[in-house]
Design an enzyme around this catalytic site. Structure first.
Site, PDB file in Angstrom:
ATOM      1  N   ASP A   1       0.208   1.310   3.225  1.00 49.28           N
ATOM      2  CA  ASP A   1      -0.167   1.547   1.549  1.00 49.28           C
ATOM      3  C   ASP A   1       0.750   0.826   0.778  1.00 49.28           C
ATOM      4  OD1 ASP A   1      -2.076   2.606   0.047  1.00 49.28           O
ATOM      5  OD2 ASP A   1      -0.714   4.234  -0.757  1.00 49.28           O
TER       6      ASP A   1
ATOM      7  N   GLY B   1      -6.706  -8.793  -4.044  1.00 49.69           N
ATOM      8  CA  GLY B   1      -6.148  -7.886  -5.106  1.00 49.69           C
ATOM      9  C   GLY B   1      -5.509  -8.724  -6.109  1.00 49.69           C
TER      10      GLY B   1
HETATM   11  P1  IMP Z   1      -3.674  -0.682  -0.638  1.00 51.10           P
HETATM   12  O1  IMP Z   1      -4.160   0.965  -0.969  1.00 51.10           O
HETATM   13  O2  IMP Z   1      -2.718  -0.501   0.488  1.00 51.10           O
HETATM   14  O3  IMP Z   1      -5.038  -1.110   0.222  1.00 51.10           O
HETATM   15  O4  IMP Z   1      -3.401  -1.610  -1.636  1.00 51.10           O
HETATM   16  C1  IMP Z   1      -3.754  -1.305  -2.900  1.00 51.10           C
HETATM   17  C2  IMP Z   1      -4.122  -2.432  -3.914  1.00 51.10           C
HETATM   18  O5  IMP Z   1      -2.964  -3.227  -4.066  1.00 51.10           O
HETATM   19  C3  IMP Z   1      -4.997  -3.322  -3.182  1.00 51.10           C
HETATM   20  O6  IMP Z   1      -6.447  -3.031  -3.426  1.00 51.10           O
HETATM   21  C4  IMP Z   1      -4.796  -4.486  -3.853  1.00 51.10           C
HETATM   22  O7  IMP Z   1      -5.322  -4.521  -5.227  1.00 51.10           O
HETATM   23  C5  IMP Z   1      -3.102  -4.199  -4.028  1.00 51.10           C
HETATM   24  N1  IMP Z   1      -2.641  -5.219  -3.058  1.00 51.10           N
HETATM   25  C6  IMP Z   1      -2.092  -4.723  -1.931  1.00 51.10           C
HETATM   26  N2  IMP Z   1      -1.307  -5.648  -1.413  1.00 51.10           N
HETATM   27  C7  IMP Z   1      -1.455  -6.899  -2.066  1.00 51.10           C
HETATM   28  C8  IMP Z   1      -1.120  -8.173  -1.981  1.00 51.10           C
HETATM   29  O8  IMP Z   1      -0.435  -8.766  -1.103  1.00 51.10           O
HETATM   30  N3  IMP Z   1      -1.445  -8.966  -2.930  1.00 51.10           N
HETATM   31  C9  IMP Z   1      -2.053  -8.454  -4.066  1.00 51.10           C
HETATM   32  N4  IMP Z   1      -2.489  -7.375  -4.159  1.00 51.10           N
HETATM   33  C10 IMP Z   1      -2.135  -6.416  -3.107  1.00 51.10           C
END
Ligand code: IMP
Length: 196
Positions: free
Chosen positions: A68, A149
């Protein structure tokens, strides 16, 4: 050795594979026919990662890891933080999330930000956590179309380019996820050689 990576995100899978190398066989949630979404309702990255990894471990019994990640902006009280994926409301609407962040940072001089990743690894022996962090700042506008993201509006310290204008190899020089996965790789290597 088979490892399940608890994600539906193809970008993350590619990033993980490029760091952990080819000594493992990676299975995705689709490979193990796990088609449900795993909610991330908690207030910490640790709890969200652990819930995903445990849920999938119970489903299939194979070693698995889940991660996460959040983008944290100190000037905005650490927002969007653990809610980064649904900052603007709908889960995963990156354009809306970036627009909201740029709007909230409008007129603020302190644009420092950092990504933080927590990986939870679960197997029959128990649970382990790994972490990675990348410090940088938020730009005034979007630039680039690689990655995912918040990549178009984040510049890591030591660079003058957003993540979204970099190749995967360039992003990995700085990436929070790379640092966390390197810890996982070291752990798995040690574990593998102890078992042989
Ligand atoms: P998750 O819940 O771990 O999938 O990540 C939460 C959110 O953080 C994602 O939907 C992205 O918007 C953002 N995010 C996570 N990792 C990255 C990255 O490496 N680059 C840009 N945005 C990221």
């Amino acid at each position: 050795m088979q490892l399940v990576f608890c994600t539906h995100n193809a970008h993350k899978l590619k990033e993980a594979g490029s760091i952990l190398g080819q000594q493992f066989e990676y299975l995705t949630l689709d490979d193990i026919a796990y088609h449900q979404d795993i909610p991330e309702p908690y207030e910490t990255l640790h709890e969200n990662a652990q819930t995903k990894a445990m849920t999938v471990f119970m489903f299939r019994g194979l070693p698995c890891f889940a991660e996460d990640t959040g983008l944290f902006v100190p000037a905005l009280n650490e927002e969007p933080g653990v809610k980064s994926a649904r900052y603007a409301g709908e889960h995963g609407d990156s354009l809306a999330n970036m627009d909201k962040l740029l709007k909230n940072l409008n007129n603020l001089n302190d644009r420092k930000a950092y990504f933080r990743t927590v990986i939870c690894y679960v197997d029959i022996h128990g649970i382990k956590y790994f972490e990675g962090r990348c410090d940088g700042h938020i730009t005034e506008s979007r630039s680039g179309d690689s990655g995912f993201g918040y990549d178009p509006i984040f510049i890591p310290n030591g660079s003058d380019q957003t993540f979204a204008t970099m190749t995967l190899e360039q992003k990995n020089i700085y990436s929070h996820r790379r640092k966390a996965f390197e810890e996982v790789a070291a752990f798995l290597e040690k574990k593998n050689s102890a078992e042989q």
